[in-house]
Design a protein around this motif. Structure first.
Motif, PDB file in Angstrom:
ATOM      1  N   GLN A 272       0.864  -1.127  -0.001  1.00 43.03           N
ATOM      2  CA  GLN A 272       0.101  -0.050   0.025  1.00 43.03           C
ATOM      3  C   GLN A 272       0.979   0.975   0.320  1.00 43.03           C
ATOM      4  O   GLN A 272       1.595   1.530   1.168  1.00 43.03           O
ATOM      5  N   ASP A 273       1.138   1.941  -1.159  1.00 35.73           N
ATOM      6  CA  ASP A 273       2.110   2.657  -1.457  1.00 35.73           C
ATOM      7  C   ASP A 273       1.757   4.037  -0.325  1.00 35.73           C
ATOM      8  O   ASP A 273       0.584   4.381  -0.072  1.00 35.73           O
ATOM      9  N   PHE A 274       2.842   4.526   0.241  1.00 32.59           N
ATOM     10  CA  PHE A 274       2.605   5.659   0.905  1.00 32.59           C
ATOM     11  C   PHE A 274       3.865   6.609   1.075  1.00 32.59           C
ATOM     12  O   PHE A 274       5.015   6.121   0.548  1.00 32.59           O
ATOM     13  N   ASN A 275       4.085   7.920   1.352  1.00 31.60           N
ATOM     14  CA  ASN A 275       5.128   8.697   1.535  1.00 31.60           C
ATOM     15  C   ASN A 275       5.749   8.663   2.863  1.00 31.60           C
ATOM     16  O   ASN A 275       5.136   8.728   3.858  1.00 31.60           O
ATOM     17  N   LEU A 276       7.247   8.788   2.698  1.00 35.92           N
ATOM     18  CA  LEU A 276       7.764   8.971   3.971  1.00 35.92           C
ATOM     19  C   LEU A 276       9.247   9.688   3.737  1.00 35.92           C
ATOM     20  O   LEU A 276       9.683   9.985   2.702  1.00 35.92           O
ATOM     21  N   ASN A 277       9.453  10.231   4.890  1.00 35.41           N
ATOM     22  CA  ASN A 277      10.918  10.894   4.854  1.00 35.41           C
ATOM     23  C   ASN A 277      12.148   9.864   5.092  1.00 35.41           C
ATOM     24  O   ASN A 277      12.116   9.365   6.324  1.00 35.41           O
ATOM     25  N   ALA A 278      12.684   9.801   4.154  1.00 38.30           N
ATOM     26  CA  ALA A 278      13.777   8.724   4.340  1.00 38.30           C
ATOM     27  C   ALA A 278      15.122   8.991   3.293  1.00 38.30           C
ATOM     28  O   ALA A 278      14.882   9.779   2.516  1.00 38.30           O
ATOM     29  N   ASP A 279      16.013   8.555   3.959  1.00 44.21           N
ATOM     30  CA  ASP A 279      17.154   8.327   2.981  1.00 44.21           C
ATOM     31  C   ASP A 279      17.218   7.121   2.020  1.00 44.21           C
ATOM     32  O   ASP A 279      17.257   5.974   2.476  1.00 44.21           O
ATOM     33  N   THR A 280      16.601   7.358   0.624  1.00 43.63           N
ATOM     34  CA  THR A 280      16.416   6.352  -0.315  1.00 43.63           C
ATOM     35  C   THR A 280      17.564   5.353  -0.281  1.00 43.63           C
ATOM     36  O   THR A 280      17.461   4.096  -0.394  1.00 43.63           O
ATOM     37  N   ALA A 281      18.471   5.720  -0.681  1.00 43.65           N
ATOM     38  CA  ALA A 281      19.885   4.852  -0.769  1.00 43.65           C
ATOM     39  C   ALA A 281      20.191   3.973   0.464  1.00 43.65           C
ATOM     40  O   ALA A 281      20.000   2.605   0.205  1.00 43.65           O
ATOM     41  N   MET A 282      20.006   4.538   1.859  1.00 43.70           N
ATOM     42  CA  MET A 282      20.265   3.439   2.814  1.00 43.70           C
ATOM     43  C   MET A 282      18.994   2.519   3.177  1.00 43.70           C
ATOM     44  O   MET A 282      19.399   1.270   3.578  1.00 43.70           O
ATOM     45  N   LEU A 283      17.895   3.177   2.800  1.00 40.27           N
ATOM     46  CA  LEU A 283      16.744   2.345   3.391  1.00 40.27           C
ATOM     47  C   LEU A 283      16.676   1.149   2.259  1.00 40.27           C
ATOM     48  O   LEU A 283      16.213   0.025   2.443  1.00 40.27           O
ATOM     49  N   SER A 284      17.102   1.560   0.900  1.00 40.03           N
ATOM     50  CA  SER A 284      17.179   0.369  -0.074  1.00 40.03           C
ATOM     51  C   SER A 284      17.924  -0.666   0.327  1.00 40.03           C
ATOM     52  O   SER A 284      17.804  -1.931   0.110  1.00 40.03           O
ATOM     53  N   VAL A 285      19.124  -0.283   0.857  1.00 39.34           N
ATOM     54  CA  VAL A 285      20.036  -1.240   1.214  1.00 39.34           C
ATOM     55  C   VAL A 285      19.533  -2.137   2.222  1.00 39.34           C
ATOM     56  O   VAL A 285      19.839  -3.356   2.388  1.00 39.34           O
ATOM     57  N   ALA A 286      18.981  -1.560   3.534  1.00 41.34           N
ATOM     58  CA  ALA A 286      18.428  -2.264   4.329  1.00 41.34           C
ATOM     59  C   ALA A 286      17.469  -3.354   4.049  1.00 41.34           C
ATOM     60  O   ALA A 286      17.369  -4.314   4.392  1.00 41.34           O
ATOM     61  N   LEU A 287      16.484  -3.014   2.982  1.00 38.03           N
ATOM     62  CA  LEU A 287      15.331  -4.030   2.554  1.00 38.03           C
ATOM     63  C   LEU A 287      16.223  -5.020   1.731  1.00 38.03           C
ATOM     64  O   LEU A 287      15.866  -6.111   1.660  1.00 38.03           O
ATOM     65  N   LYS A 288      17.119  -4.557   1.033  1.00 31.41           N
ATOM     66  CA  LYS A 288      17.913  -5.430   0.037  1.00 31.41           C
ATOM     67  C   LYS A 288      18.707  -6.668   0.986  1.00 31.41           C
ATOM     68  O   LYS A 288      18.277  -7.757   0.628  1.00 31.41           O
ATOM     69  N   ASN A 289      19.163  -6.159   2.152  1.00 30.47           N
ATOM     70  CA  ASN A 289      19.632  -7.210   3.243  1.00 30.47           C
ATOM     71  C   ASN A 289      18.917  -8.173   3.580  1.00 30.47           C
ATOM     72  O   ASN A 289      18.798  -9.417   3.786  1.00 30.47           O
ATOM     73  N   LEU A 290      17.335  -7.493   4.029  1.00 36.02           N
ATOM     74  CA  LEU A 290      16.227  -8.444   4.522  1.00 36.02           C
ATOM     75  C   LEU A 290      15.884  -9.366   3.348  1.00 36.02           C
ATOM     76  O   LEU A 290      15.786 -10.620   3.676  1.00 36.02           O
ATOM     77  N   ILE A 291      15.630  -8.902   2.357  1.00 35.72           N
ATOM     78  CA  ILE A 291      15.078  -9.720   1.073  1.00 35.72           C
ATOM     79  C   ILE A 291      16.140 -10.848   0.771  1.00 35.72           C
ATOM     80  O   ILE A 291      15.969 -12.137   0.472  1.00 35.72           O
ATOM     81  N   ASP A 292      17.408 -10.494   0.660  1.00 37.59           N
ATOM     82  CA  ASP A 292      18.638 -11.452   0.381  1.00 37.59           C
ATOM     83  C   ASP A 292      18.503 -12.631   1.431  1.00 37.59           C
ATOM     84  O   ASP A 292      18.773 -13.824   0.950  1.00 37.59           O
TER      85      ASP A 292
END
Length: 406
Positions: free
Chosen positions: A302-322
């Motif tokens: 469910q798409d939503f907006n948030l204030n975040a560091d896109t690069a860092m949060l993408s790395v965190a999700l990548k590690n969890l998915i990996d």
């Protein structure tokens, strides 16, 4: 309970109790001293009243009566209205009916009056002398006691001020400020502690700088040969050997990237480049850097907006998915996301240890030989930097790692 009270609060409490104790002690002392004074004055006035009654047996004249009263340094109240007011409103302390006559001692506004009656004489007498009941001495004693108490309090608080400053600097250091310097001027126990801690800070900073320098040099020295080796591996004709070498070199490259991320996250200059973005944008970036095929992951977003560091949060999700894909029997992960939380779900056995064990750098179970033990540490650090929280639970044969946004 006392163990949980700060030294400053404990000292404040002790001095407040001491102040209350001193105040109560002097209040009781003043009350007892006043009672003693009143008893003494009453006895004196009884003797005066009995003496005047005996003198009235001689039926003295007006001048003789004045002479008798003057001997006791007292004056007669002539105003009948005032006399009636004292009799009606005054408090009767003593009433004596003797053979010589009747006398009473009244108290009005802390002033004592003698009223004697005999053979037609009705005399209201007031003392002309002023008496004190050691009030000046008591007031002076109170002032000295309070002065000593507050002086001790001031000296003790001033003595403990360096300890408060030391505590503040330690808090800054615990919050990541590595530029803290502890100033010390005394040679007492507090000064010794401050000096020792300052020396420890200097040593820690030197070791941290050495570690950072080593990490940068090591990553720089390894990056070039690994890249060259990957290109050379591409030229091999034996597919099995080529794939095996490429897998090994890719893993080494991933390790270097993870080390670089750890170095960045643990650096005192870590800074989040937050921006208002959508979760879909972060997810798409995650898929790009993870190089995942669509059949490896299912999503419910469910798409939503948030204030975040896109690069860092993408790395965190990548590690969890990996991790979810790598350690799942079916090599598949599920991602559910809304404005409250992000869940990464995969089939598998529950973790043998609690989550904190796996979020320490370089920790892993023996069966997870493919991991380097940095993935969850990086995820937790990035989540904490954003003010989020990483949690884990195992439910119905599924491992669920969640990032709580609010």
């Amino acid at each position: 309970m006392i163990r949980n009270i700060s030294i400053s609060a404990f000292i404040n409490t002790i001095f407040i109790l001491a102040l209350i104790a001193i105040s109560l002690t002097f209040a009781i002392f003043i009350k007892l001293d006043k009672q003693r004074y009143n008893i003494t004055m009453q006895k004196k006035y009884e003797l005066v009243a009995e003496s005047i009654l005996k003198s009235l047996s001689n039926k003295p004249t007006k001048n003789g009566l004045k002479f008798i009263i003057d001997q006791f340094k007292m004056i007669q109240i002539q105003d009948n209205k005032r006399k009636l007011n004292i009799i009606n409103k005054g408090k009767t302390l003593i009433l004596r009916d003797t053979a010589e006559g009747i006398y009473r001692i009244f108290s009005t506004d802390d002033i004592l009056y003698i009223y004697v009656q005999r053979d037609g004489y009705n005399l209201m007498i007031k003392d002309t002398q002023t008496y004190t009941y050691n009030l000046i001495i008591i007031s002076l004693a109170i002032a000295i006691s309070l002065g000593v108490l507050f002086s001790l309090y001031y000296i003790l608080k001033r003595k403990l001020k360096p300890l408060r400053n030391l505590n503040n600097e330690i808090k800054k250091f615990s919050e990541g400020d590595c530029n803290v310097r502890i100033k010390y001027h005394s040679k007492d126990e507090i000064g010794t502690i401050a000096k020792t801690f300052d020396e420890a800070l200097t040593q820690i900073n030197n070791q941290r700088k050495s570690k950072d320098l080593f990490m940068r040099n090591m990553m720089h020295e390894l990056k070039t040969p690994i890249t060259k080796a990957m290109f050379i591996a591409e030229t091999l004709e034996d597919k099995k050997k080529r794939d095996m070498l490429q897998k090994a070199f890719h893993r080494m490259d991933d390790i270097i990237k993870e080390l670089a991320m750890v170095e960045k996250l643990t650096s005192s200059n870590t800074f989040l480049y937050k921006e208002l973005t959508s979760f879909f944008k972060i997810y798409n970036r995650t898929i790009e850097i993870a190089l995942l095929s669509p059949d490896k992951i299912s999503t419910k977003i469910q798409d939503f907006n948030l204030n975040a560091d896109t690069a860092m949060l993408s790395v965190a999700l990548k590690n969890l998915i990996d991790n979810a894909i790598k350690f799942s029997p079916n090599a598949h992960a599920i991602l559910n996301a809304n404005k409250h939380r992000i869940d990464i779900i995969s089939q598998g056995e529950p973790l043998k240890e609690n989550l904190e064990y796996y979020t320490e750098p370089f920790s892993q179970e023996e069966k997870r030989s493919d991991g380097f033990g940095l993935g969850l540490y990086i995820v937790k650090t990035i989540a904490n930097l954003h003010g989020y929280k990483l949690i884990y639970k195992h439910n119905k044969g599924k491992n669920i790692f969640s990032i709580l946004i609010d």
